[in-house]
Write a protein that holds these residues in place. Structure first.
Motif, PDB file in Angstrom:
ATOM      1  N   PRO A  37       0.817  -1.202   0.000  1.00 24.46           N
ATOM      2  CA  PRO A  37       0.000   0.000   0.000  1.00 24.46           C
ATOM      3  C   PRO A  37       0.855   1.257   0.000  1.00 24.46           C
ATOM      4  O   PRO A  37       2.032   1.237   0.301  1.00 24.46           O
ATOM      5  CB  PRO A  37      -0.770  -0.116   1.321  1.00 24.46           C
ATOM      6  N   SER A  38       0.230   2.334  -0.307  1.00 20.52           N
ATOM      7  CA  SER A  38       0.901   3.625  -0.231  1.00 20.52           C
ATOM      8  C   SER A  38       1.236   3.944   1.208  1.00 20.52           C
ATOM      9  O   SER A  38       0.518   3.582   2.127  1.00 20.52           O
ATOM     10  CB  SER A  38      -0.028   4.716  -0.783  1.00 20.52           C
ATOM     11  N   ARG A  39       2.346   4.655   1.420  1.00 24.76           N
ATOM     12  CA  ARG A  39       2.754   5.030   2.763  1.00 24.76           C
ATOM     13  C   ARG A  39       1.699   5.884   3.452  1.00 24.76           C
ATOM     14  O   ARG A  39       1.583   5.898   4.667  1.00 24.76           O
ATOM     15  CB  ARG A  39       4.068   5.798   2.728  1.00 24.76           C
ATOM     16  N   ARG A  40       0.921   6.622   2.670  1.00 26.46           N
ATOM     17  CA  ARG A  40      -0.048   7.524   3.272  1.00 26.46           C
ATOM     18  C   ARG A  40      -1.414   6.870   3.454  1.00 26.46           C
ATOM     19  O   ARG A  40      -2.323   7.460   4.001  1.00 26.46           O
ATOM     20  CB  ARG A  40      -0.183   8.790   2.412  1.00 26.46           C
ATOM     21  N   SER A  41      -1.555   5.653   2.933  1.00 26.17           N
ATOM     22  CA  SER A  41      -2.844   4.980   3.079  1.00 26.17           C
ATOM     23  C   SER A  41      -2.941   4.330   4.450  1.00 26.17           C
ATOM     24  O   SER A  41      -1.951   3.912   5.008  1.00 26.17           O
ATOM     25  CB  SER A  41      -3.019   3.916   1.996  1.00 26.17           C
ATOM     26  N   ARG A  42      -4.137   4.262   4.977  1.00 28.36           N
ATOM     27  CA  ARG A  42      -4.362   3.608   6.254  1.00 28.36           C
ATOM     28  C   ARG A  42      -4.835   2.187   6.005  1.00 28.36           C
ATOM     29  O   ARG A  42      -5.869   1.981   5.358  1.00 28.36           O
ATOM     30  CB  ARG A  42      -5.428   4.359   7.066  1.00 28.36           C
ATOM     31  N   HIS A  91       4.894  -2.061   4.573  1.00 26.26           N
ATOM     32  CA  HIS A  91       3.476  -1.809   4.773  1.00 26.26           C
ATOM     33  C   HIS A  91       3.241  -0.475   5.480  1.00 26.26           C
ATOM     34  O   HIS A  91       4.040  -0.041   6.314  1.00 26.26           O
ATOM     35  CB  HIS A  91       2.846  -2.934   5.595  1.00 26.26           C
ATOM     36  N   ALA A  92       2.134   0.140   5.138  1.00 33.02           N
ATOM     37  CA  ALA A  92       1.761   1.392   5.798  1.00 33.02           C
ATOM     38  C   ALA A  92       1.517   1.134   7.277  1.00 33.02           C
ATOM     39  O   ALA A  92       0.957   0.109   7.662  1.00 33.02           O
ATOM     40  CB  ALA A  92       0.498   1.950   5.153  1.00 33.02           C
ATOM     41  N   HIS A  93       1.949   2.072   8.110  1.00 28.43           N
ATOM     42  CA  HIS A  93       1.796   1.878   9.556  1.00 28.43           C
ATOM     43  C   HIS A  93       1.830   3.233  10.251  1.00 28.43           C
ATOM     44  O   HIS A  93       2.071   4.274   9.635  1.00 28.43           O
ATOM     45  CB  HIS A  93       2.911   0.981  10.099  1.00 28.43           C
ATOM     46  N   THR A  94       1.588   3.202  11.537  1.00 22.14           N
ATOM     47  CA  THR A  94       1.585   4.440  12.331  1.00 22.14           C
ATOM     48  C   THR A  94       2.643   4.407  13.418  1.00 22.14           C
ATOM     49  O   THR A  94       2.600   5.217  14.346  1.00 22.14           O
ATOM     50  CB  THR A  94       0.192   4.643  12.964  1.00 22.14           C
TER      51      THR A  94
END
Length: 510
Positions: free
Chosen positions: A11-16, A429-432
């Motif tokens: 996924p995109s880095r900015r996607s959740r 993977h996108a993450h927080t």
């Protein structure tokens, strides 16, 4: 789990990332037919922390592990070794438990390495995990058989070690096919009593203090000298089981917080408790005498010290709890192995029948397989030990010593790979998560595990009492061979069954 992770998309880095929906029975779409789910929402932080601590067998570590460490290494700084390793494992837990918030799988190392490094590496690591955990669990039967047989001999009953081991095997097998919270309740009572026995010993030892309340055993110079490698290798065995929290992530009340909190609590408790008890032992015997006394008395040191200082019934209780301490470790490792087999069967990497659960959602197929393997090994060692020159100590010096050190080697290797897998996972993977959690802490932990692994390999012959012998290289080679064969099996799956290969590490839905 996140849809992108389940499908393998980047996924995109900015996607959740969004959770993928479970099917009606709680199993993600695409999981092989015949798979079932584990019991849901049963374990809270206290129960899970107790199961993690139980795997380290507190009374066994203090009475047997600490005395052996003093005796073999000749170092006074054993208490400090627990604090050093506790700090290392806390750093390891930062990334490891953070990943448990994103991936829910009963085969934690297997899943994490599959998703963070490569699927073939994940299957190879799973085979290493099966060998390591089985070696650890089955090796402990040697200690249990010896301790129970010796206790019965003191009562005038002659029971061979293997018969005593089989009694424990039956108890472990029964609990393995029941609800996981039943095992947690049994372990909770056992661990609480173990802590009580050791704490009483600690208080009495500090009260005796023939050379005063010295802090010499906590000074860096007491540990970091010749023999430090062997000391750290001995002490790391006390933490085996700390990585198992994430394995129960499909059965905890809150998958995003329970395993993380329980793991951190367990590491802190284990590190501080063992460091304090090892320091109390040095104070109770005297800094100048603790090494010699440990070499002379071994695991009996604690109970010999307590004679005349506490009531006789308390010493009897301590001996009984020594046995239940070993039994608790057997139960904890059995549960871990059953869940690894369940996870691999569910994804089709091993026969799907291993994913079968019973009416209480226990992984009954995996439990029965582990019990069968343990039975076979106990029988082999029972036959080999008949009339052996080692006598009553045969199961301790062979089955226990050989297999538990082999297991420790495999588990440290898995923690090393998992640390680097955490970095790979969060890069893909996108993450927080922050940089400390997703990058720095896992890299530091991975480097520390590399050092520990080299120390284990360098001291392996000493650890098993066969320095320069065939076993000093054969047992580590078996662990490596399991990883190689598992990786080759995964590569074969990629060619023959790409649908199965693509789901490796997917686990259960959130």
């Amino acid at each position: 789990m996140p849809e992108a992770i389940r499908t393998g998309a980047a996924p995109s880095r900015r996607s959740r990332p969004r959770p993928s929906p479970p099917t009606a029975d709680g199993v993600p779409a695409g999981i092989p037919a015949g798979a079932a789910g584990l019991g849901r929402r049963r374990l809270g932080v206290p129960a899970l922390a107790l199961m993690i601590i139980a795997a380290s067998a507190p009374l066994t570590v203090v009475a047997g592990g600490v005395t052996s460490n003093y005796a073999v290494t000749g170092l006074l700084g054993i208490p400090l070794s627990f604090l050093v390793l506790g700090a290392v494992l806390m750093v390891f837990a930062v990334g490891y438990t953070a990943m448990s918030r994103w991936v829910s799988n009963a085969g934690a190392f297997y899943s994490y390495i599959s998703l963070g490094l490569a699927r073939w590496a994940g299957v190879g690591s799973a085979w290493v995990a099966l060998v390591a955990y089985n070696a650890m669990q089955i090796g402990i039967y040697g200690m249990f058989g010896f301790v129970l047989s010796s206790f019965l001999a003191a009562l005038g009953l002659t029971v061979p070690w293997w018969a005593a081991a089989l009694a424990g095997w039956a108890v472990v097998g029964f609990l393995g096919i029941n609800q996981v919270d039943l095992s947690a309740k049994v372990l909770g009572v056992v661990v609480a009593l173990e802590f009580l026995i050791v704490l009483v010993y600690d208080v009495v030892a500090l009260g005796a203090a023939p050379e005063g309340l010295s802090a010499a055993s906590l000074e860096p110079s007491a540990l970091f000298s010749a023999g430090v490698g062997a000391a750290l290798v001995f002490s790391i065995a006390a933490f085996m089981g700390c990585e198992s929290g994430a394995i129960y992530n499909e059965e905890v009340k809150d998958p995003r917080t329970t395993a993380r909190r329980a793991t951190l609590v367990a590491i802190v408790v284990i590190a501080l408790f063992y460091a304090f008890s090892a320091w109390a032992m040095a104070v109770g015997e005297g800094d100048s005498a603790v090494v010699a006394r440990s070499a002379e008395l071994g695991p009996d040191l604690m109970f010999v010290f307590l004679e005349g200082r506490v009531a006789g019934w308390f010493i009897v209780l301590g001996n009984l709890l020594f046995m239940t301490s070993v039994l608790a470790a057997l139960i904890a490792f059995h549960n871990v192995i059953a869940r690894y087999l369940f996870s691999m069967g569910r994804e089709g990497v091993l026969p799907p029948v291993l994913a079968r659960t019973n009416r209480v959602h226990a992984p009954v197929a995996g439990s029965l397989v582990q019990s069968a393997v343990a039975l076979a090994v106990i029988v082999v060692f029972a036959v080999a030990g008949a009339g052996h020159e080692l006598g009553a100590l045969f199961p301790v010096l062979t089955l226990f010593t050989w297999l538990t050190n082999m297991g420790a080697l495999g588990l440290v290797a898995l923690m090393m790979l998992t640390s680097f897998a955490v970095v790979g996972f969060f890069r893909r993977h996108a993450h927080t998560e922050g940089a400390w959690t997703a990058l720095l802490a896992p890299l530091l932990a991975g480097a520390a595990m590399v050092v520990l692994l080299v120390m284990i390999l360098a001291n392996f012959g000493v650890l098993i009492g066969a320095e320069g012998g065939v076993l000093s290289w054969l047992l580590p080679a078996l662990v490596l061979a399991a990883g190689v064969l598992g990786s080759l099996w995964a590569i074969a799956l990629r060619r023959r069954r790409p649908d199965v290969y693509s789901r490796i590490g997917a686990g259960a839905a959130r």
